[in-house]
Structure formats: C-alpha cells, structure tokens
Design a protein around this motif. Sequence first.
Motif, short mmCIF file in Angstrom:
data_model
loop_
_atom_site.label_atom_id
_atom_site.label_comp_id
_atom_site.label_asym_id
_atom_site.label_seq_id
_atom_site.Cartn_x
_atom_site.Cartn_y
_atom_site.Cartn_z
N ILE A 48 13.24 -27.94 9.96
CA ILE A 48 12.78 -26.15 10.45
C ILE A 48 13.16 -25.61 8.42
CG2 ILE A 48 14.50 -25.04 10.91
CD1 ILE A 48 10.81 -24.68 11.63
N LYS A 49 13.82 -25.89 7.55
CA LYS A 49 14.12 -25.06 6.65
C LYS A 49 12.24 -25.69 5.58
CE LYS A 49 18.37 -24.47 7.07
NZ LYS A 49 19.92 -24.57 6.28
N GLU A 50 11.98 -26.86 5.93
CA GLU A 50 10.33 -27.02 4.84
C GLU A 50 9.79 -26.37 5.43
OE1 GLU A 50 10.61 -31.07 5.84
OE2 GLU A 50 12.56 -31.49 5.17
N TRP A 51 9.25 -26.37 6.93
CA TRP A 51 8.45 -25.27 7.22
C TRP A 51 8.35 -23.89 7.06
CZ3 TRP A 51 3.70 -28.26 7.34
CH2 TRP A 51 4.69 -29.28 7.67
N ILE A 52 9.60 -23.76 7.38
CA ILE A 52 10.43 -21.93 6.79
C ILE A 52 9.68 -21.83 4.86
CG2 ILE A 52 11.49 -20.08 5.82
CD1 ILE A 52 13.33 -21.25 9.00
N GLU A 53 9.60 -22.95 4.21
CA GLU A 53 9.31 -22.70 2.95
C GLU A 53 7.91 -22.59 2.79
OE1 GLU A 53 11.25 -26.11 0.49
OE2 GLU A 53 13.35 -25.03 0.83
N LYS A 54 7.68 -23.40 3.34
CA LYS A 54 5.72 -23.25 3.38
C LYS A 54 5.11 -21.81 3.95
CE LYS A 54 1.50 -26.25 4.38
NZ LYS A 54 1.19 -27.48 4.75
N TYR A 55 5.46 -21.58 4.82
CA TYR A 55 5.42 -20.70 5.59
C TYR A 55 6.54 -19.33 5.29
CZ TYR A 55 2.36 -22.99 7.83
OH TYR A 55 0.81 -24.91 7.82
N PRO A 56 7.10 -18.86 4.41
CA PRO A 56 8.20 -17.81 4.11
C PRO A 56 8.21 -17.18 5.31
CG PRO A 56 6.81 -18.24 2.78
CD PRO A 56 5.47 -19.05 3.51
N PHE A 57 7.08 -16.40 6.26
CA PHE A 57 6.40 -15.45 7.53
C PHE A 57 7.88 -15.83 8.45
CE2 PHE A 57 3.16 -18.26 7.79
CZ PHE A 57 2.40 -18.31 9.36
N LEU A 58 7.84 -17.26 8.68
CA LEU A 58 9.01 -17.27 10.03
C LEU A 58 10.15 -17.67 9.40
CD1 LEU A 58 7.36 -20.94 10.53
CD2 LEU A 58 7.02 -19.71 12.02
N GLN A 59 10.75 -17.02 8.90
CA GLN A 59 12.27 -15.90 8.41
C GLN A 59 12.19 -14.28 9.22
OE1 GLN A 59 13.17 -15.87 4.40
NE2 GLN A 59 11.73 -17.66 3.48
N LYS A 60 11.60 -14.44 9.08
CA LYS A 60 11.55 -13.19 9.80
C LYS A 60 11.01 -13.28 11.61
CE LYS A 60 9.41 -8.38 10.24
NZ LYS A 60 7.93 -7.40 10.02
N ASP A 61 12.33 -12.47 12.35
CA ASP A 61 12.48 -12.61 14.07
C ASP A 61 12.16 -11.11 13.97
OD1 ASP A 61 13.35 -15.17 13.70
OD2 ASP A 61 15.42 -14.37 13.99
N LYS A 62 11.31 -10.94 15.24
CA LYS A 62 10.56 -9.85 15.66
C LYS A 62 12.25 -8.51 16.29
CE LYS A 62 7.81 -8.35 19.37
NZ LYS A 62 6.57 -7.22 18.34
N PRO A 63 12.30 -7.70 16.18
CA PRO A 63 13.27 -7.14 17.29
C PRO A 63 13.56 -7.06 18.51
CG PRO A 63 12.63 -5.71 15.46
CD PRO A 63 11.39 -6.64 15.30
N TYR A 64 14.73 -7.03 19.36
CA TYR A 64 14.27 -7.57 20.81
C TYR A 64 13.71 -8.53 21.32
CZ TYR A 64 16.06 -2.37 19.72
OH TYR A 64 15.74 -1.47 18.29
N THR A 65 14.31 -9.70 21.26
CA THR A 65 13.96 -10.76 21.61
C THR A 65 14.38 -11.64 22.13
OG1 THR A 65 13.44 -11.68 19.82
CG2 THR A 65 11.32 -10.60 20.07
N ARG A 66 13.67 -12.65 22.77
CA ARG A 66 15.20 -13.57 23.39
C ARG A 66 15.41 -14.56 21.97
NH1 ARG A 66 13.70 -18.25 28.11
NH2 ARG A 66 15.62 -19.42 28.04
N ILE A 67 14.39 -14.98 21.27
CA ILE A 67 15.02 -15.40 19.53
C ILE A 67 16.21 -14.86 18.72
CG2 ILE A 67 13.05 -15.09 18.37
CD1 ILE A 67 12.59 -17.65 17.08
N GLU A 68 15.68 -13.71 18.84
CA GLU A 68 16.80 -13.21 18.27
C GLU A 68 18.09 -13.23 18.41
OE1 GLU A 68 16.94 -8.22 16.42
OE2 GLU A 68 16.82 -9.03 18.68
N LYS A 69 18.30 -12.96 20.10
CA LYS A 69 19.54 -13.54 21.65
C LYS A 69 20.05 -14.25 20.77
CE LYS A 69 20.90 -12.73 25.73
NZ LYS A 69 21.10 -13.24 26.32
#
Length: 229
Positions: A48-69
């Motif tokens: 996944i880190k390789e794809w975060i490098e290509k799409y940096p916006f994937l680093q940020k999580d929306k607040p109050y979400t399941r993925i943040e949990k």
Amino acid sequence: NKAHLMKTFIIYVPGHKKSEEYMQETIASCEGMGYDAVPFEGATQHTIKEWIEKYPFLQKDKPYTRIEKFRSESEKVYLTKKACLANQVRLWHKCVELNETIVCLEHDARCSREWDNPEFDEFLILNPVSGSTQPCFNHVASCKFDEGIHTYRSFLSYYFSNDWKGAWMPPGLASYAITPQGAKRLIDTVKTQGCEQGDMTVNSYNVRLQYAAPDYFTVSDNLSMSRGF
C-alpha cells in the motif's frame, strides 16, 4: 470483436495461489458473455505504501470513520482496508483515463448473465441479491430487489457520526459498473474528504447508487479481498 465488449477488471492478489485461481475462474465465467475481462493486480497491506506515494491523498483519513477506528486498533487491518480502497481509487482513475464505463470485480465474482448495456447514471451494483445474502449480513433484515435498473435503497446505511450518516451503502464492492462521471465524483470524495473503508466511501451521499436485478454476477465470499494476505 473485443472492441465492442465491456471492459472488465478483476482485482486479485498477485502471488496468492487461491486468489489467482479464483481470478482465472472469474475470467472463464465471463467468456462469451459480453465482457472483456482482464486481471488487475491488487494492492495489499504489504504494497500500500507504494500506492500512497503515487496518490498522496490516500494518506489522509476522514474523521469519525470506521477506517480511523481500525487505525487505533490494528495496523494490519488498517493497512488492508486502506489497500482495498486504493484498489478502487486506481480503478476509478482507469475509468476516467479510458473515458468509458467499466465493470469492476473481485476475484470471487462469477458471471450469471450476458452484458446487455444497461442504462445507468454513475454507479450500478451488479450483485444486489447475492451480495445482500452474504453470511456477514445475517444480522440485518433482507431486502427485495425489483427486476430492472432501480435507485438503490437498502438495509445498509452509514452509521458513523459524520456528514455521511444515514446514506445507503452497497453490500460490498465485489461487482459493480461505473461511469466516468461516477468515478470522478468518488475520486473527488477521497481527495477532499479523506479515506474511509471502500464500501463505506461508495454511498448515496457521494454518488448516485443504482442496482440491476437479476444479478449479473454472484459472489461467494470464500476468499474476501478485505481479509488481508
């Protein structure tokens, strides 16, 4: 002539024997049914880190979400869910690049009927019946799906306390078709609002959801993409 077939991408886990077998079975089920089905190498918790490098916006999580949990509970699960979303984002970009409607499948989707170019606006769930009857949904009420193409309203609604709360969600992302307009809307959602689990990001707040019945594909959930490898 493949130029007239529906471009179809099958997400699988490269190097995972069972996933690769499933993917080949899915391709075989699509042959002669109006789909140009090709493999699509999926991201995993390990890549996944390789794809975060290509799409940096994937680093940020929306607040109050399941993925943040998940982030605070299990790094493995968190990275797996992030990889699943990244795969969808990659396919949405592919849809925009091709500037045509595409079908997106997970490796255990099996073709049930021929593609007949159904008319829809943005996002079409292709397995509403088999998707909603998966064992993971046994705890919720069943839903009736009328034959044809219809606006999707279901037993699944987004339940975290942010602006998506109450929006309808699909029963997973194992089998759907998407238009460039729908793909652009969902890419913009992730870019501006941050990441959430993939099948929670795709909700009626962010994109117009429709379903097709009877199913174009059935899913078994024998080897769910979201379990991690």
